[in-house]
Design an enzyme around this catalytic site. Structure first.
Site, PDB file in Angstrom:
ATOM      1  N   CYS A 418       0.681  -1.190   0.058  1.00 38.41           N
ATOM      2  CA  CYS A 418       0.152  -0.108   0.010  1.00 38.41           C
ATOM      3  C   CYS A 418       1.114   1.202   0.015  1.00 38.41           C
ATOM      4  O   CYS A 418       1.769   1.279   0.724  1.00 38.41           O
ATOM      5  CB  CYS A 418      -0.712   0.056   1.229  1.00 38.41           C
ATOM      6  SG  CYS A 418      -2.072   1.399   1.403  1.00 38.41           S
ATOM      7  N   THR A 421       0.617   9.166  -0.638  1.00 34.40           N
ATOM      8  CA  THR A 421       1.119  10.536  -0.233  1.00 34.40           C
ATOM      9  C   THR A 421       0.028  11.488   0.181  1.00 34.40           C
ATOM     10  O   THR A 421      -1.059  11.299  -0.258  1.00 34.40           O
ATOM     11  CB  THR A 421       1.712  11.181  -1.458  1.00 34.40           C
ATOM     12  OG1 THR A 421       2.739  10.334  -2.211  1.00 34.40           O
ATOM     13  CG2 THR A 421       2.314  12.453  -1.345  1.00 34.40           C
ATOM     14  N   GLU A 452       1.629  -4.374  -5.326  1.00 36.14           N
ATOM     15  CA  GLU A 452       0.645  -5.321  -5.296  1.00 36.14           C
ATOM     16  C   GLU A 452      -0.490  -4.569  -5.957  1.00 36.14           C
ATOM     17  O   GLU A 452      -0.907  -3.556  -5.826  1.00 36.14           O
ATOM     18  CB  GLU A 452       0.406  -5.499  -3.838  1.00 36.14           C
ATOM     19  CG  GLU A 452      -0.854  -6.711  -3.469  1.00 36.14           C
ATOM     20  CD  GLU A 452      -0.950  -6.777  -1.901  1.00 36.14           C
ATOM     21  OE1 GLU A 452      -1.951  -7.226  -1.589  1.00 36.14           O
ATOM     22  OE2 GLU A 452      -0.014  -6.502  -1.125  1.00 36.14           O
ATOM     23  N   SER A 456      -4.687   2.123  -7.019  1.00 35.23           N
ATOM     24  CA  SER A 456      -5.828   3.089  -7.041  1.00 35.23           C
ATOM     25  C   SER A 456      -5.522   3.904  -8.305  1.00 35.23           C
ATOM     26  O   SER A 456      -4.409   3.975  -8.892  1.00 35.23           O
ATOM     27  CB  SER A 456      -5.763   3.913  -5.786  1.00 35.23           C
ATOM     28  OG  SER A 456      -4.260   4.612  -5.879  1.00 35.23           O
TER      29      SER A 456
END
Length: 555
Positions: A418, A421, A452, A456
């Site tokens: 994951c 920022t 992984e 997004s």
């Protein structure tokens, strides 16, 4: 209504004058009846106008006329909008009575201008929503003033009460508040500076002190067993039993505060400032920034329903109010993330935080990240992960810029699980720094890494931009005639699948005569060179020589 109209007609002629054949006694009686009927008609007119803008449920003309309480309804189910829809005046009313009726209507209109409109039930409650407390039917309210509730704050069952008990307590509280208001008004009339307490106040103070004497006596064995049984049965789905923990007086004060807070939350919900059932945190106060959230995060329900959260930017503890945050900041000793500082160049530092050693911090970090990530599912199981937290330092401390997490032992060689920022640092090059740092760790480990999936939207854009930059830099510096995707992967630590997808998006991969060829597009390379020159010596790059890190050995 028909009976009153008949009596009125017997006492007056068609032109409004008295009958000459009636006696003086009959004249006096009929005159008083006429005056009484006039006042009653005026009251009926005022009631009709006052309720003409509100909706009723039972259109009953006779009941409205007999009881002088509410006007009849039109066939549509709403109160009549004008007096033309309903005639409640006598057919023998004089011109003076008409003027009085008009004046009463104007007076009632003035009263209506300050009266709030009545809300229908469906405007206040959403019956599709349910209380999250197990076994609760959403009926009743802790304040005793509402028929339904949708949150734990207003649930009687959660507070170990019934709906009827809440109503009884509400009536008792209202009586006490009225008595206190009367007493305060009486005292304010005779108040003087430095007034000594009255004898009544002194007696009340003594009574409270006497009540509080036994509050520290502790629980008996049977009471402790009852409390433990209640906790084991209901866990966190019910409020702990509060009886016998403190004095009855203090417990009642606490119940009053709970009811008042629940009433305030109910008002916010009706006004739309709290969305029913969603428990969506809309904003967070983080350091000197106020950030609008993007997605739902599973913070505890008592925090999520507030709509606004206050987070310490150093230890990531979340709080309910500005006052609590200010008091916490005065005592918080953290100025940087826990763990080991593995990288520092200028004001930029990266800390390696073990999810097993610093579990609370990593859980708070995941909850914070979920407010800005859609696909994140890791919140509490943080022990198998390492967190690399990037910060920017100033004279007040190391401020959180972003982070990425990776599994301690990944069978698919994922170097990022994951990545985030913080919104206030986006579009400043920090995202590419985090990605570059993750691949730098893969190079030290002598592995080929990949993020992984799924990524997004913003993560995919950042990674494709990074892969494009890495490939163009490699092409620019490559001097040979034949190029191999495997060699690119070994030198850059980028997975071959990611290299192929990036070459395809850049139209640099072509299939010709049974072979895949990599095209060296000079136009893209020249464009990349121009951007590098324009960017200059930016400090938003990772320097491998500043890394002080060795791969962890096992878990």
């Amino acid at each position: 209504m028909p009976r009153r109209r008949q009596r009125h007609m017997a006492g007056s002629g068609s032109d409004g004058t008295e009958d000459s054949d009636s006696s003086a006694e009959r004249e006096q009686t009929n005159s008083s009846e006429s005056d009484g009927n006039m006042s009653k008609r005026q009251r009926l007119t005022r009631a009709s106008t006052r309720l003409s803008q509100s909706s009723q449920d039972t259109p009953d003309l006779k009941r409205a006329a007999d009881h002088d309480e509410s006007p009849p309804l039109t066939p549509t189910g709403n109160a009549p909008s004008s007096e033309s829809e309903l005639d409640i005046s006598s057919p023998n009313a004089s011109h003076d009575e008409s003027q009085a009726k008009d004046q009463a209507s104007r007076d009632s209109d003035k009263d209506l201008s300050h009266r709030p409109k009545r809300r229908r039930c469906h405007e206040t409650y959403n019956f599709n929503m349910k209380c999250p407390t197990p076994g609760c039917n959403s009926l009743g309210h802790l304040t005793g003033k509402h028929e339904r509730h949708f949150a734990v704050s207003g649930c009687p069952l959660y507070h170990n009460l019934s709906a009827d008990e809440c109503k009884v307590k509400a009536i008792s509280r209202e009586k006490q508040e009225e008595e206190m208001k009367v007493q305060e008004e009486s005292n304010s009339r005779h108040a003087t500076r430095h007034q000594t307490p009255t004898s009544k106040q002194s007696r009340y103070k003594e009574q409270v002190a006497e009540i509080r004497k036994g509050r520290n006596s502790g629980l008996q064995k049977e009471q402790k067993e009852k409390h433990m049984e209640h906790r084991q049965t209901h866990s966190n789905t019910r409020e702990p039993l509060l009886e016998n923990i403190t004095s009855d007086y203090d417990l009642e004060l606490f119940r009053k505060a709970q009811a008042r807070a629940s009433e305030d939350l109910e008002k916010l919900r009706i006004q739309g400032q709290i969305t029913e059932g969603s428990n969506m945190i809309k904003t967070i106060l983080f350091g000197r920034y106020e950030l609008d959230t993007w997605y739902h995060s599973p913070y505890p329900e008592e925090y999520a329903r507030l709509g606004r959260l206050y987070v310490c930017e150093f230890c990531l503890k979340y709080m309910k109010s500005q006052t609590i945050l200010r008091r916490h900041m005065a005592k918080c000793v953290w100025k940087h993330p826990p763990g080991d500082e593995v990288y520092r160049k200028g004001a930029i530092s990266v800390f390696e935080v073990d999810g097993k050693k610093n579990k609370i911090y990593c859980q708070n970090l995941c909850l914070l990240a979920k407010l800005f990530l859609d696909h994140k599912t890791l919140y509490y199981d943080v022990e198998p992960f390492l967190f690399y937290v990037m910060t920017e330092a100033d004279n007040t401390g190391c401020h959180l810029v972003g982070y990425f997490s990776k599994e301690k032992n990944s069978f698919l060689n994922y170097n990022v699980s994951c990545i985030l920022t913080m919104p206030q640092y986006m579009r400043q090059g920090f995202g590419k720094m985090l990605i570059d740092f993750s691949y730098l760790l893969s190079k030290v480990e002598e592995k080929v890494g990949s993020p992984e999936r799924p990524l997004s939207d913003l993560g995919l854009i950042s990674y494709r931009s990074y892969w494009k930059e890495v490939l163009l830099r490699y092409m620019c510096n490559f001097q040979g005639k034949e190029i191999s995707i495997k060699e690119i992967s070994q030198e850059t630590a980028v997975n071959p699948v990611d290299i192929v997808s990036t070459l395809q998006s850049l139209q640099m991969l072509k299939y010709w005569k049974g072979k895949h060829l990599v095209l060296k597009r000079q136009d893209l390379i020249d464009e990349w060179k121009a951007k590098e020159i324009k960017r200059g010596n930016s400090n938003k790059t990772i320097d491998p020589s500043s890394l002080k890190w060795t791969p962890p050995k096992g878990t």
